[in-house]
Design an enzyme around this catalytic site. Structure first.
Site, PDB file in Angstrom:
ATOM      1  N   LYS A 120       0.738  -1.198   0.041  1.00  0.00           N
ATOM      2  CA  LYS A 120      -0.100  -0.124   0.053  1.00  0.00           C
ATOM      3  C   LYS A 120       0.921   1.277   0.013  1.00  0.00           C
ATOM      4  CE  LYS A 120      -4.570  -1.274   1.569  1.00  0.00           C
ATOM      5  NZ  LYS A 120      -5.703  -1.233   2.432  1.00  0.00           N
ATOM      6  N   LYS A 202      -3.833 -11.030  -7.097  1.00  0.00           N
ATOM      7  CA  LYS A 202      -5.069 -11.149  -6.302  1.00  0.00           C
ATOM      8  C   LYS A 202      -6.193 -10.221  -6.879  1.00  0.00           C
ATOM      9  CE  LYS A 202      -6.031  -8.874  -2.391  1.00  0.00           C
ATOM     10  NZ  LYS A 202      -5.799  -8.333  -1.029  1.00  0.00           N
ATOM     11  N   LYS A 205     -10.627  -4.889  -5.198  1.00  0.00           N
ATOM     12  CA  LYS A 205     -11.606  -3.880  -5.793  1.00  0.00           C
ATOM     13  C   LYS A 205     -10.875  -2.471  -6.222  1.00  0.00           C
ATOM     14  CE  LYS A 205     -13.103  -3.927  -0.988  1.00  0.00           C
ATOM     15  NZ  LYS A 205     -14.090  -4.164  -0.178  1.00  0.00           N
TER      16      LYS A 205
HETATM   17  P1  TYM Z   1     -10.638  -6.670   3.166  1.00  0.00           P
HETATM   18  O1  TYM Z   1     -11.777  -5.896   3.549  1.00  0.00           O
HETATM   19  O2  TYM Z   1      -9.674  -6.425   2.208  1.00  0.00           O
HETATM   20  O3  TYM Z   1     -11.318  -8.283   2.871  1.00  0.00           O
HETATM   21  C1  TYM Z   1     -12.140  -8.884   3.657  1.00  0.00           C
HETATM   22  C2  TYM Z   1     -11.998 -10.328   3.479  1.00  0.00           C
HETATM   23  O4  TYM Z   1     -11.859 -10.899   2.004  1.00  0.00           O
HETATM   24  C3  TYM Z   1     -10.725 -11.624   1.949  1.00  0.00           C
HETATM   25  N1  TYM Z   1     -10.360 -11.379   0.606  1.00  0.00           N
HETATM   26  C4  TYM Z   1     -10.203 -12.364  -0.426  1.00  0.00           C
HETATM   27  N2  TYM Z   1     -10.183 -13.709  -0.448  1.00  0.00           N
HETATM   28  C5  TYM Z   1      -9.969 -14.499  -1.232  1.00  0.00           C
HETATM   29  N3  TYM Z   1      -9.613 -13.746  -2.528  1.00  0.00           N
HETATM   30  C6  TYM Z   1      -9.336 -12.345  -2.652  1.00  0.00           C
HETATM   31  N4  TYM Z   1      -9.088 -12.071  -3.879  1.00  0.00           N
HETATM   32  C7  TYM Z   1      -9.691 -11.660  -1.308  1.00  0.00           C
HETATM   33  N5  TYM Z   1      -9.691 -10.284  -1.380  1.00  0.00           N
HETATM   34  C8  TYM Z   1     -10.219 -10.079  -0.033  1.00  0.00           C
HETATM   35  C9  TYM Z   1      -9.802 -11.107   2.836  1.00  0.00           C
HETATM   36  O5  TYM Z   1      -8.770 -11.990   3.222  1.00  0.00           O
HETATM   37  C10 TYM Z   1     -10.711 -10.652   4.246  1.00  0.00           C
HETATM   38  O6  TYM Z   1     -10.724 -11.811   4.849  1.00  0.00           O
HETATM   39  N6  TYM Z   1      -7.596  -6.174   7.197  1.00  0.00           N
HETATM   40  C11 TYM Z   1      -8.804  -6.943   6.774  1.00  0.00           C
HETATM   41  C12 TYM Z   1     -10.094  -6.248   7.499  1.00  0.00           C
HETATM   42  C13 TYM Z   1      -9.948  -6.805   8.881  1.00  0.00           C
HETATM   43  C14 TYM Z   1     -10.213  -7.819   9.623  1.00  0.00           C
HETATM   44  C15 TYM Z   1     -10.068  -7.551  10.938  1.00  0.00           C
HETATM   45  C16 TYM Z   1     -10.228  -9.195   9.318  1.00  0.00           C
HETATM   46  C17 TYM Z   1      -9.859  -5.560   9.854  1.00  0.00           C
HETATM   47  N7  TYM Z   1      -9.954  -6.263  11.138  1.00  0.00           N
HETATM   48  C18 TYM Z   1     -10.126  -8.506  12.074  1.00  0.00           C
HETATM   49  C19 TYM Z   1     -10.369 -10.169  10.221  1.00  0.00           C
HETATM   50  C20 TYM Z   1     -10.253  -9.739  11.520  1.00  0.00           C
HETATM   51  C21 TYM Z   1      -8.861  -6.452   5.263  1.00  0.00           C
HETATM   52  O7  TYM Z   1      -8.663  -5.486   4.843  1.00  0.00           O
HETATM   53  O8  TYM Z   1      -9.772  -7.246   4.781  1.00  0.00           O
END
Ligand code: TYM
Length: 337
Positions: A120, A202, A205
Protein backbone atom coordinates in the site's frame (compact mmCIF):
# COMPACT_ATOMS: atom_id res chain seq x y z
CA UNK A 1 -13.99 -26.59 37.24
CA UNK A 2 -12.94 -23.37 35.51
CA UNK A 3 -11.12 -25.45 32.94
CA UNK A 4 -14.24 -27.52 32.27
CA UNK A 5 -16.29 -24.36 31.74
CA UNK A 6 -13.62 -23.06 29.39
CA UNK A 7 -13.58 -26.23 27.31
CA UNK A 8 -17.37 -26.31 26.92
CA UNK A 9 -17.88 -22.65 26.06
CA UNK A 10 -19.06 -21.93 22.53
CA UNK A 11 -16.06 -20.85 20.50
CA UNK A 12 -15.87 -17.25 19.39
CA UNK A 13 -15.36 -15.95 15.87
CA UNK A 14 -14.38 -12.47 14.78
CA UNK A 15 -13.97 -11.16 11.27
CA UNK A 16 -14.18 -7.87 9.47
CA UNK A 17 -14.40 -6.34 6.04
CA UNK A 18 -13.61 -2.84 4.80
CA UNK A 19 -16.42 -0.72 3.37
CA UNK A 20 -14.46 0.49 0.37
CA UNK A 21 -16.90 -0.06 -2.50
CA UNK A 22 -18.97 -3.23 -2.84
CA UNK A 23 -17.55 -6.59 -1.92
CA UNK A 24 -15.66 -8.41 -4.64
CA UNK A 25 -16.10 -12.04 -5.59
CA UNK A 26 -12.79 -12.55 -3.72
CA UNK A 27 -14.22 -11.05 -0.51
CA UNK A 28 -17.30 -13.18 -0.95
CA UNK A 29 -15.73 -16.56 -1.70
CA UNK A 30 -12.63 -16.08 0.45
CA UNK A 31 -14.49 -14.76 3.48
CA UNK A 32 -18.10 -13.55 3.72
CA UNK A 33 -19.82 -16.57 2.12
CA UNK A 34 -18.25 -18.73 4.81
CA UNK A 35 -19.34 -16.54 7.71
CA UNK A 36 -23.07 -17.35 7.61
CA UNK A 37 -22.73 -21.13 8.04
CA UNK A 38 -20.57 -20.59 11.15
CA UNK A 39 -23.31 -18.79 13.04
CA UNK A 40 -24.99 -21.82 14.58
CA UNK A 41 -21.87 -23.47 15.85
CA UNK A 42 -19.97 -20.39 17.05
CA UNK A 43 -20.55 -17.11 18.76
CA UNK A 44 -19.84 -14.71 15.90
CA UNK A 45 -18.81 -11.05 15.76
CA UNK A 46 -18.71 -9.51 12.29
CA UNK A 47 -17.71 -5.93 11.68
CA UNK A 48 -17.65 -3.37 8.90
CA UNK A 49 -14.21 -1.99 9.61
CA UNK A 50 -14.52 1.63 8.53
CA UNK A 51 -11.64 2.73 10.79
CA UNK A 52 -9.32 0.59 8.70
CA UNK A 53 -10.69 2.16 5.52
CA UNK A 54 -9.46 5.68 6.37
CA UNK A 55 -5.80 4.60 6.13
CA UNK A 56 -6.40 5.47 2.48
CA UNK A 57 -8.04 8.85 1.83
CA UNK A 58 -11.83 8.51 1.48
CA UNK A 59 -14.58 10.81 0.33
CA UNK A 60 -16.67 11.28 3.55
CA UNK A 61 -20.09 11.09 1.89
CA UNK A 62 -19.10 8.04 -0.09
CA UNK A 63 -17.59 6.35 2.94
CA UNK A 64 -20.85 6.84 4.85
CA UNK A 65 -22.86 5.41 1.95
CA UNK A 66 -20.46 2.55 1.43
CA UNK A 67 -20.49 1.69 5.13
CA UNK A 68 -24.27 1.36 5.22
CA UNK A 69 -24.26 -0.57 1.93
CA UNK A 70 -21.55 -2.89 3.24
CA UNK A 71 -23.58 -3.51 6.38
CA UNK A 72 -26.64 -4.35 4.27
CA UNK A 73 -24.51 -6.57 2.09
CA UNK A 74 -23.24 -8.42 5.13
CA UNK A 75 -26.83 -9.26 6.07
CA UNK A 76 -27.65 -10.04 2.42
CA UNK A 77 -24.79 -12.57 2.41
CA UNK A 78 -26.47 -14.48 5.23
CA UNK A 79 -25.38 -12.84 8.47
CA UNK A 80 -28.38 -12.94 10.77
CA UNK A 81 -28.22 -10.07 13.29
CA UNK A 82 -30.25 -12.19 15.72
CA UNK A 83 -27.62 -14.91 15.70
CA UNK A 84 -24.44 -12.88 15.29
CA UNK A 85 -23.24 -9.53 16.52
CA UNK A 86 -22.99 -7.43 13.35
CA UNK A 87 -21.66 -3.92 13.88
CA UNK A 88 -19.77 -0.96 12.50
CA UNK A 89 -16.28 -0.64 13.94
CA UNK A 90 -16.24 3.12 14.61
CA UNK A 91 -19.38 2.76 16.78
CA UNK A 92 -17.42 0.76 19.33
CA UNK A 93 -14.75 2.88 20.98
CA UNK A 94 -12.89 0.00 22.61
CA UNK A 95 -11.21 -0.79 19.27
CA UNK A 96 -9.23 2.43 19.20
CA UNK A 97 -8.50 2.21 22.91
CA UNK A 98 -7.08 -1.31 22.86
CA UNK A 99 -5.24 -0.51 19.68
CA UNK A 100 -3.22 2.16 21.49
CA UNK A 101 -2.26 -0.21 24.29
CA UNK A 102 -1.27 -2.95 21.86
CA UNK A 103 0.79 -0.54 19.78
CA UNK A 104 3.07 -0.28 22.80
CA UNK A 105 3.61 -4.03 22.53
CA UNK A 106 4.43 -4.06 18.83
CA UNK A 107 7.84 -3.48 17.38
CA UNK A 108 8.58 -1.05 14.59
CA UNK A 109 10.52 -3.84 12.85
CA UNK A 110 7.67 -6.32 12.80
CA UNK A 111 5.19 -3.76 11.45
CA UNK A 112 7.74 -2.79 8.76
CA UNK A 113 7.71 -6.38 7.52
CA UNK A 114 3.98 -6.46 6.77
CA UNK A 115 3.58 -7.04 3.05
CA UNK A 116 0.29 -5.14 2.91
CA UNK A 117 2.03 -2.07 4.34
CA UNK A 118 4.80 -2.39 1.77
CA UNK A 119 2.29 -2.81 -1.09
CA UNK A 120 0.00 0.00 0.00
CA UNK A 121 2.82 2.44 0.67
CA UNK A 122 4.25 1.68 -2.77
CA UNK A 123 0.79 2.36 -4.23
CA UNK A 124 0.25 5.59 -2.29
CA UNK A 125 3.74 7.10 -1.95
CA UNK A 126 2.18 10.53 -1.40
CA UNK A 127 0.41 9.40 1.79
CA UNK A 128 2.34 6.85 3.83
CA UNK A 129 0.51 7.76 7.01
CA UNK A 130 1.04 6.30 10.47
CA UNK A 131 -2.39 4.63 10.34
CA UNK A 132 -1.30 2.62 7.33
CA UNK A 133 1.70 1.47 9.35
CA UNK A 134 -0.21 0.62 12.53
CA UNK A 135 -3.18 -0.90 10.67
CA UNK A 136 -2.29 -4.46 11.83
CA UNK A 137 -2.32 -3.31 15.46
CA UNK A 138 -5.91 -2.12 15.10
CA UNK A 139 -6.71 -5.42 13.46
CA UNK A 140 -5.14 -7.26 16.41
CA UNK A 141 -7.29 -5.16 18.76
CA UNK A 142 -10.43 -6.07 16.76
CA UNK A 143 -9.72 -9.75 17.20
CA UNK A 144 -8.36 -9.81 20.74
CA UNK A 145 -11.12 -7.64 22.24
CA UNK A 146 -13.60 -10.46 21.57
CA UNK A 147 -11.31 -13.27 22.75
CA UNK A 148 -11.78 -14.79 19.30
CA UNK A 149 -10.73 -18.41 18.86
CA UNK A 150 -11.08 -18.34 15.09
CA UNK A 151 -10.80 -15.69 12.42
CA UNK A 152 -12.29 -16.61 9.03
CA UNK A 153 -10.32 -14.72 6.37
CA UNK A 154 -8.76 -15.11 2.94
CA UNK A 155 -5.10 -16.01 2.73
CA UNK A 156 -3.96 -12.40 2.26
CA UNK A 157 -4.74 -11.71 5.95
CA UNK A 158 -2.57 -14.53 7.28
CA UNK A 159 0.41 -12.34 8.09
CA UNK A 160 -1.75 -9.85 10.01
CA UNK A 161 -3.32 -12.70 11.90
CA UNK A 162 0.07 -14.04 12.91
CA UNK A 163 0.95 -10.61 14.23
CA UNK A 164 -2.25 -10.55 16.31
CA UNK A 165 -1.32 -13.92 17.74
CA UNK A 166 2.24 -12.82 18.52
CA UNK A 167 1.06 -9.65 20.26
CA UNK A 168 -1.43 -11.66 22.33
CA UNK A 169 1.26 -14.12 23.29
CA UNK A 170 3.67 -11.34 24.21
CA UNK A 171 1.08 -9.58 26.35
CA UNK A 172 0.04 -12.83 28.04
CA UNK A 173 3.63 -13.72 28.84
CA UNK A 174 4.14 -10.41 30.66
CA UNK A 175 0.76 -10.05 32.41
CA UNK A 176 -0.62 -13.59 32.60
CA UNK A 177 -3.45 -15.05 30.58
CA UNK A 178 -5.41 -12.12 29.16
CA UNK A 179 -6.13 -12.84 25.50
CA UNK A 180 -7.25 -15.98 23.70
CA UNK A 181 -4.74 -16.87 20.98
CA UNK A 182 -6.65 -16.68 17.68
CA UNK A 183 -6.30 -19.15 14.84
CA UNK A 184 -6.97 -18.42 11.20
CA UNK A 185 -9.85 -20.16 9.48
CA UNK A 186 -8.90 -20.10 5.84
CA UNK A 187 -11.10 -21.85 3.26
CA UNK A 188 -9.60 -24.74 1.28
CA UNK A 189 -11.03 -23.33 -1.93
CA UNK A 190 -10.92 -19.73 -3.17
CA UNK A 191 -8.77 -18.50 -0.27
CA UNK A 192 -7.18 -16.28 -2.88
CA UNK A 193 -9.36 -15.45 -5.86
CA UNK A 194 -7.15 -14.02 -8.59
CA UNK A 195 -7.65 -11.14 -11.01
CA UNK A 196 -9.49 -12.13 -14.19
CA UNK A 197 -7.06 -10.07 -16.25
CA UNK A 198 -3.80 -11.03 -14.53
CA UNK A 199 -4.28 -14.34 -12.72
CA UNK A 200 -0.94 -14.00 -10.93
CA UNK A 201 -2.40 -11.07 -8.95
CA UNK A 202 -5.08 -11.10 -6.25
CA UNK A 203 -8.56 -9.95 -7.31
CA UNK A 204 -8.90 -6.57 -5.70
CA UNK A 205 -11.50 -3.80 -5.76
CA UNK A 206 -8.73 -1.23 -6.21
CA UNK A 207 -7.66 -2.77 -9.53
CA UNK A 208 -7.56 -0.10 -12.22
CA UNK A 209 -8.91 -2.48 -14.85
CA UNK A 210 -12.64 -2.96 -14.14
CA UNK A 211 -12.63 -6.23 -16.08
CA UNK A 212 -10.21 -7.74 -13.55
CA UNK A 213 -12.66 -7.80 -10.69
CA UNK A 214 -16.24 -9.00 -10.16
CA UNK A 215 -18.23 -6.88 -7.73
CA UNK A 216 -20.94 -8.99 -6.14
CA UNK A 217 -23.57 -6.42 -7.12
CA UNK A 218 -22.48 -6.37 -10.76
CA UNK A 219 -25.35 -6.95 -13.19
CA UNK A 220 -25.62 -10.53 -14.54
CA UNK A 221 -24.68 -9.46 -18.05
CA UNK A 222 -21.61 -7.60 -16.73
CA UNK A 223 -20.52 -10.68 -14.81
CA UNK A 224 -20.83 -12.91 -17.87
CA UNK A 225 -18.97 -10.36 -19.99
CA UNK A 226 -16.11 -10.14 -17.50
CA UNK A 227 -15.76 -13.92 -17.36
CA UNK A 228 -15.83 -14.12 -21.16
CA UNK A 229 -12.87 -11.77 -21.31
CA UNK A 230 -10.92 -13.56 -18.55
CA UNK A 231 -7.29 -14.23 -19.43
CA UNK A 232 -6.51 -17.95 -19.84
CA UNK A 233 -3.89 -19.80 -21.94
CA UNK A 234 -3.59 -21.19 -25.43
CA UNK A 235 -3.91 -24.88 -24.53
CA UNK A 236 -7.72 -25.11 -24.66
CA UNK A 237 -7.87 -27.89 -22.03
CA UNK A 238 -9.87 -27.36 -18.86
CA UNK A 239 -7.51 -28.92 -16.30
CA UNK A 240 -6.09 -27.83 -12.95
CA UNK A 241 -2.35 -27.77 -13.43
CA UNK A 242 0.72 -25.72 -12.63
CA UNK A 243 1.26 -22.95 -15.15
CA UNK A 244 -2.45 -22.60 -15.97
CA UNK A 245 -3.11 -19.74 -13.55
CA UNK A 246 -6.13 -18.35 -15.39
CA UNK A 247 -7.90 -21.72 -15.73
CA UNK A 248 -6.93 -22.73 -12.18
CA UNK A 249 -8.56 -19.55 -10.91
CA UNK A 250 -11.74 -20.12 -12.93
CA UNK A 251 -11.88 -23.75 -11.79
CA UNK A 252 -11.52 -22.69 -8.15
CA UNK A 253 -14.33 -20.17 -8.54
CA UNK A 254 -16.55 -22.70 -10.31
CA UNK A 255 -15.80 -25.32 -7.69
CA UNK A 256 -16.48 -22.91 -4.80
CA UNK A 257 -19.90 -21.94 -6.16
CA UNK A 258 -21.09 -25.32 -7.49
CA UNK A 259 -19.46 -27.67 -4.97
CA UNK A 260 -18.05 -29.75 -7.86
CA UNK A 261 -14.53 -31.17 -7.48
CA UNK A 262 -11.75 -30.44 -9.97
CA UNK A 263 -11.94 -33.91 -11.56
CA UNK A 264 -15.67 -33.58 -12.10
CA UNK A 265 -15.14 -30.18 -13.70
CA UNK A 266 -12.42 -31.55 -15.98
CA UNK A 267 -14.80 -34.33 -17.07
CA UNK A 268 -17.65 -31.90 -17.66
CA UNK A 269 -15.56 -29.88 -20.13
CA UNK A 270 -13.70 -32.62 -21.99
CA UNK A 271 -13.68 -31.70 -25.67
CA UNK A 272 -15.22 -28.29 -25.03
CA UNK A 273 -13.45 -25.01 -25.54
CA UNK A 274 -12.65 -22.28 -23.02
CA UNK A 275 -15.56 -20.24 -24.39
CA UNK A 276 -18.10 -22.76 -23.01
CA UNK A 277 -16.25 -23.07 -19.74
CA UNK A 278 -16.06 -19.31 -19.16
CA UNK A 279 -19.79 -18.91 -19.79
CA UNK A 280 -20.55 -21.80 -17.41
CA UNK A 281 -18.45 -20.18 -14.68
CA UNK A 282 -20.13 -16.82 -15.31
CA UNK A 283 -23.61 -18.35 -15.13
CA UNK A 284 -22.84 -20.27 -11.96
CA UNK A 285 -21.59 -17.07 -10.33
CA UNK A 286 -24.68 -15.16 -11.47
CA UNK A 287 -26.92 -17.88 -9.96
CA UNK A 288 -24.97 -17.78 -6.71
CA UNK A 289 -25.16 -13.99 -6.42
CA UNK A 290 -28.76 -13.46 -7.55
CA UNK A 291 -30.33 -14.00 -4.10
CA UNK A 292 -27.65 -11.83 -2.46
CA UNK A 293 -28.50 -9.01 -4.83
CA UNK A 294 -32.25 -9.41 -4.25
CA UNK A 295 -31.86 -9.41 -0.45
CA UNK A 296 -29.54 -6.41 -0.68
CA UNK A 297 -32.10 -4.41 -2.69
CA UNK A 298 -34.80 -5.26 -0.13
CA UNK A 299 -32.62 -4.31 2.85
CA UNK A 300 -31.58 -0.99 1.34
CA UNK A 301 -35.27 -0.04 1.16
CA UNK A 302 -35.49 -0.44 4.91
CA UNK A 303 -32.88 1.87 6.41
CA UNK A 304 -34.69 1.95 9.78
CA UNK A 305 -34.28 -1.78 10.12
CA UNK A 306 -30.59 -1.52 9.24
CA UNK A 307 -30.14 1.22 11.82
CA UNK A 308 -31.82 -0.85 14.54
CA UNK A 309 -29.54 -3.77 13.69
CA UNK A 310 -26.28 -1.83 13.68
CA UNK A 311 -27.13 0.04 16.87
CA UNK A 312 -27.99 -3.17 18.68
CA UNK A 313 -24.88 -4.81 17.28
CA UNK A 314 -22.68 -1.98 18.52
CA UNK A 315 -24.21 -2.11 22.00
CA UNK A 316 -23.56 -5.85 22.27
CA UNK A 317 -20.04 -5.53 20.87
CA UNK A 318 -19.22 -2.72 23.25
CA UNK A 319 -20.53 -4.57 26.30
CA UNK A 320 -18.40 -7.62 25.58
CA UNK A 321 -15.26 -5.83 24.45
CA UNK A 322 -15.30 -3.42 27.40
CA UNK A 323 -14.77 -6.39 29.70
CA UNK A 324 -11.57 -7.29 27.88
CA UNK A 325 -10.44 -3.67 27.86
CA UNK A 326 -11.08 -3.29 31.59
CA UNK A 327 -9.04 -6.39 32.25
CA UNK A 328 -6.18 -5.03 30.13
CA UNK A 329 -6.27 -1.63 31.80
CA UNK A 330 -6.11 -3.23 35.21
CA UNK A 331 -3.18 -5.43 34.23
CA UNK A 332 -1.09 -2.63 32.79
CA UNK A 333 -1.67 -0.39 35.80
CA UNK A 334 -4.30 2.10 34.68
CA UNK A 335 -6.20 3.51 37.61
CA UNK A 336 -9.93 2.63 37.63
CA UNK A 337 -12.43 5.47 37.05
P1 TYM B 1 -10.60 -6.77 3.27
O1 TYM B 1 -11.69 -5.81 3.50
O2 TYM B 1 -9.53 -6.44 2.30
O3 TYM B 1 -11.19 -8.16 2.81
C1 TYM B 1 -12.23 -8.82 3.54
C2 TYM B 1 -12.02 -10.32 3.48
O4 TYM B 1 -11.96 -10.75 2.13
C3 TYM B 1 -10.81 -11.55 1.92
N1 TYM B 1 -10.34 -11.33 0.53
C4 TYM B 1 -10.13 -12.31 -0.35
N2 TYM B 1 -10.26 -13.64 -0.25
C5 TYM B 1 -9.98 -14.37 -1.35
N3 TYM B 1 -9.57 -13.83 -2.53
C6 TYM B 1 -9.43 -12.49 -2.67
N4 TYM B 1 -9.06 -11.98 -3.84
C7 TYM B 1 -9.71 -11.67 -1.54
N5 TYM B 1 -9.68 -10.33 -1.34
C8 TYM B 1 -10.06 -10.15 -0.06
C9 TYM B 1 -9.81 -11.04 2.93
O5 TYM B 1 -8.83 -12.02 3.20
C10 TYM B 1 -10.69 -10.75 4.11
O6 TYM B 1 -10.91 -11.92 4.86
N6 TYM B 1 -7.68 -6.21 7.24
C11 TYM B 1 -8.88 -6.83 6.76
C12 TYM B 1 -10.13 -6.41 7.51
C13 TYM B 1 -10.05 -6.61 8.98
C14 TYM B 1 -10.14 -7.85 9.66
C15 TYM B 1 -10.03 -7.53 11.04
C16 TYM B 1 -10.29 -9.17 9.24
C17 TYM B 1 -9.90 -5.62 9.91
N7 TYM B 1 -9.89 -6.19 11.16
C18 TYM B 1 -10.06 -8.53 12.02
C19 TYM B 1 -10.34 -10.16 10.22
C20 TYM B 1 -10.21 -9.83 11.58
C21 TYM B 1 -9.09 -6.42 5.32
O7 TYM B 1 -8.59 -5.42 4.87
O8 TYM B 1 -9.96 -7.22 4.65
Amino acid sequence: MAEAAQSTRKKIIFSGIQPTGTFTLGNYLGAVKNWGPLQDEYFCYYSIVNMHAITVRQDPKLLRENTLAAYALLLACGIDPQKSVAFIQSHVKTHAELSWVLSCFCQFGELSRMTQFKDKSAKHPEDINAGLFTYPVLMAADILLYQADLVPVGIDQKQHLELARNVAQRFNSVYGNTFTLPDGYIPKLAAKVMSLQDPTKKMSKSDENPKACIAILDKPETIIKKFKSAVTDSEAVVAYREGKDGINNLMSIYSAVTGKGFEEIEQEFVGKGYGDFKVAVGEAVVDELRPVRERFDELMKNKDYLETCYREGAAKAEAFSQRTLDKVHKKIGFFAK
